[in-house]
Design a protein around this motif. Structure first.
Motif, PDB file in Angstrom:
ATOM      1  N   GLU A  83     -15.533  43.590  96.543  1.00 37.48           N
ATOM      2  CA  GLU A  83     -16.330  43.333  95.349  1.00 37.48           C
ATOM      3  C   GLU A  83     -16.019  44.357  94.252  1.00 37.48           C
ATOM      4  OE1 GLU A  83     -20.998  43.285  93.957  1.00 37.48           O
ATOM      5  OE2 GLU A  83     -20.531  42.987  96.070  1.00 37.48           O
ATOM      6  N   LYS A 120     -17.888  45.408 100.327  1.00 35.10           N
ATOM      7  CA  LYS A 120     -18.206  46.119  99.076  1.00 35.10           C
ATOM      8  C   LYS A 120     -16.939  46.560  98.355  1.00 35.10           C
ATOM      9  CE  LYS A 120     -22.769  47.553 100.497  1.00 35.10           C
ATOM     10  NZ  LYS A 120     -23.733  48.622 100.686  1.00 35.10           N
ATOM     11  N   THR A 153     -19.197  45.845 106.224  1.00 35.51           N
ATOM     12  CA  THR A 153     -19.904  45.971 104.946  1.00 35.51           C
ATOM     13  C   THR A 153     -19.121  46.844 103.960  1.00 35.51           C
ATOM     14  OG1 THR A 153     -21.264  47.765 105.834  1.00 35.51           O
ATOM     15  CG2 THR A 153     -22.239  45.570 105.815  1.00 35.51           C
TER      16      THR A 153
END
Length: 170
Positions: free
Chosen positions: A65, A62, A58
C-alpha cells in the motif's frame, strides 16, 4: 503508547520499549520470492542469509500500500526482513566489536547503548532475553530505487547487488 520528549532518542532496549508485550499472533510469513509486487535485493550484511525475504503478512500488505503512494518512478526494495535469533545475535556481537574498537575507553553500558543504535540485542543489558523485531518478521530494512534499478541515496544506502526480483514498473 511510548511517550518521549520531542528531541529524545528512545533506544530499542529502553525499558519503556521492553515493557511493550510481544504477542504471538501466529501470523503467516510472506516470502517475497513468491510474489512480484515488492522488489528485494541481497542482504549487504549477510549475503548468504536465505531467510531475509520473509516478513509478516500485515507488514507486506502495508508495504504494498505504501509503495503506491511513492512518487512515479520510485519503488521499494527490501534488503532484510526476518532474521533468526542466532543471526541477530551474530549481528549484534559484530556491531559491539566495532563499537569497542571505535571507543576503547567507554564502559560496557556505553558500548551497549551505542551498539543498539544499529542492531537490536538478543540479550538485554540486564541479562534478560529480548526478541528483536527482525526475529518476529515485523521489521524490514528497505531502500528506494528508481526506474533504472539504482538505489536512491537516503543517508545510508547499503552495498547493493543485483535485485532478486524485477517486477515491471506500473
Amino acid at each position: 503508547m511510548l511517550a518521549a520528549a520531542k528531541d529524545e532518542i528512545v533506544l530499542i532496549a529502553d525499558p519503556r520499549v521492553l515493557a511493550i508485550p510481544i504477542l504471538d499472533t501466529s501470523e503467516a510469513l510472506i516470502d517475497l520470492r513468491n510474489q512480484t509486487k515488492i522488489l528485494y535485493g541481497p542482504s549487504p550484511e549477510i549475503p548468504n542469509n536465505l531467510d531475509y525475504t520473509r516478513m509478516r503478512k500485515t507488514v507486506y500488505e502495508k508495504l504494498k500500500e505504501a509503495q503506491t503512494l511513492l512518487p512515479k518512478g520510485l519503488r521499494f526494495c527490501i534488503y532484510e526482513g526476518y532474521r533468526s535469533l542466532s543471526l541477530q545475535k551474530m549481528l549484534f556481537d559484530n556491531r559491539l566489536l566495532v563499537v569497542k574498537e571505535l571507543y576503547p575507553t567507554w564502559s560496557s553500558h556505553q558500548l551497549f547503548d551505542e551498539a543498539i543504535k544499529m542492531v537490536s540485542p538478543v540479550v538485554n543489558k540486564d541479562g534478560s532475553s529480548n526478541i528483536p523485531p527482525h526475529s518476529t518478521g515485523a521489521a524490514i530494512n528497505i531502500y528506494l530505487i528508481n526506474e533504472k534499478g539504482e538505489a536512491i541515496e537516503m543517508g545510508y544506502t547499503p552495498r547493493i547487488g543485483k535485485m532478486m526480483s524485477m517486477a515491471p514498473f506500473h
